[in-house]
Design an enzyme around this catalytic site. Sequence first.
Site, PDB file in Angstrom:
ATOM      1  N   HIS A 162     -76.039  74.848   0.181  1.00 12.75           N
ATOM      2  CA  HIS A 162     -76.899  74.282  -0.854  1.00 12.75           C
ATOM      3  C   HIS A 162     -78.259  74.967  -0.884  1.00 12.75           C
ATOM      4  O   HIS A 162     -78.649  75.659   0.067  1.00 12.75           O
ATOM      5  CB  HIS A 162     -77.019  72.765  -0.708  1.00 12.75           C
ATOM      6  N   HIS A 174     -78.037  77.543   2.393  1.00 12.00           N
ATOM      7  CA  HIS A 174     -77.745  77.216   3.792  1.00 12.00           C
ATOM      8  C   HIS A 174     -76.786  76.032   3.888  1.00 12.00           C
ATOM      9  O   HIS A 174     -76.560  75.322   2.910  1.00 12.00           O
ATOM     10  CB  HIS A 174     -79.035  76.873   4.540  1.00 12.00           C
ATOM     11  N   ASP A 221     -76.775  72.718   6.452  1.00  6.26           N
ATOM     12  CA  ASP A 221     -77.772  72.131   7.344  1.00  6.26           C
ATOM     13  C   ASP A 221     -77.389  72.276   8.821  1.00  6.26           C
ATOM     14  O   ASP A 221     -76.254  71.983   9.226  1.00  6.26           O
ATOM     15  CB  ASP A 221     -77.977  70.645   7.026  1.00  6.26           C
ATOM     16  N   ARG A 224     -84.007  62.203   3.940  1.00  4.19           N
ATOM     17  CA  ARG A 224     -82.759  62.827   4.391  1.00  4.19           C
ATOM     18  C   ARG A 224     -82.284  62.248   5.714  1.00  4.19           C
ATOM     19  O   ARG A 224     -83.074  62.073   6.642  1.00  4.19           O
ATOM     20  CB  ARG A 224     -82.963  64.336   4.558  1.00  4.19           C
TER      21      ARG A 224
HETATM   22  C1  OGA Z   1     -82.316  69.473   2.630  1.00  5.29           C
HETATM   23  C2  OGA Z   1     -82.358  70.425   1.506  1.00  5.29           C
HETATM   24  C3  OGA Z   1     -82.770  70.607  -0.873  1.00  5.29           C
HETATM   25  C4  OGA Z   1     -83.609  69.919  -1.887  1.00  5.29           C
HETATM   26  O1  OGA Z   1     -83.054  68.484   2.598  1.00  5.29           O
HETATM   27  O2  OGA Z   1     -81.497  69.685   3.529  1.00  5.29           O
HETATM   28  O3  OGA Z   1     -81.850  71.500   1.625  1.00  5.29           O
HETATM   29  O4  OGA Z   1     -83.341  70.127  -3.102  1.00  5.29           O
HETATM   30  N1  OGA Z   1     -82.938  69.977   0.383  1.00  5.29           N
HETATM   31  O5  OGA Z   1     -84.534  69.195  -1.511  1.00  5.29           O
HETATM   32 MN    MN Z   2     -80.617  71.524   3.532  1.00  4.23          MN
END
Ligand code: OGA
Ligand code: MN
Length: 299
Positions: A275, A120, A122, A290
């Site tokens: 990602h 995805h 974000d 985050r």
């Molecule tokens: C996010 C995500 C991936 C991870 O926090 O946006 O996609 O490896 N995390 O935690």
């Molecule tokens: Mn993410």
Amino acid sequence: MSARPSIVLSDPPLASQEFDIRPVAGSFAAEVVGVDLGAPLSDQDFARIHQAHLDHHVLVFRDQRITPAQQVAFSQRFGTLQIHVQRKFQLAGQPEVLIVSNIKEKGEPIGLGDAGAYWHSDLSYKDRPSLGSLLHAQILPEEGGDTLFANQHAAYDALSDSLKRVLAPLRAEHSYLAKYEELRARSPWRPALTPAQLAEVRPAVHPVVRTHPETGRKALFVSEHFTTRIDSWPAQESQALLAQLFDQSTQPQFIYRHQWQSGDLVFWDNRSVVHLAAGTPDHLPRKLYRTTIEGDLPR
Ligand code: OGA
Ligand code: MN
């Protein structure tokens, strides 16, 4: 009014920090070594980091011993921060920080445990998806827990000219709800969304190929997690094309795999990459903070 000589009191310019930007061998990403994101950044240092972010799409800042408030302050230099619809996982006293974690306390998850279960970008389900996100490692598992990033400029560039022509006028719907019930079946803490939350995550329609607002480069902008259909295409054709694009966007040659080290802060460009969380064994604790920066209307 009499003219009087005025004394201008301004802060002396901030000194530059000494730091290196080192491309990761065999990848598009880069490591930033020697900077302290907790200290005030001069405009010159900020400009260097900003340019490196545009050039590399994923920046890995090593050894950041910074507080959540300092992460927020650095993130805010790039724009307004976005608040995640799952308010439950906001860091206490710091609502701009979303806790990403598989840890449970008294049987209750302390953070979003299944963030990134599908490829995805974000918040692509918002009218204004995210410019970029920053994840700062707090607790890392002894094994697993990697994050994968796929370069969507490279994925687009590698398409045939005829497919590029087909994609040029297309738009696609992105929905937070696309995989929600599947995730909910696996992670029962996920609540049924309230009407207010549903209103916050109404689907958005975006170009399938977007032009990066700062570099002018084209990128594929669809993902397995959130993209539900090609606008005004019949269901079957839409699904077939999306399946082909999801496959194209995550080919191994477009991927940087991040293996987390203590103190890492990773800042990626959601306009340039998609990602995926590679996955962490349930019994190994993992926690990251985050922040998410609001971006432009994709075009
Ligand atoms: C996010 C995500 C991936 C991870 O926090 O946006 O996609 O490896 N995390 O935690
Ligand atoms: Mn993410």
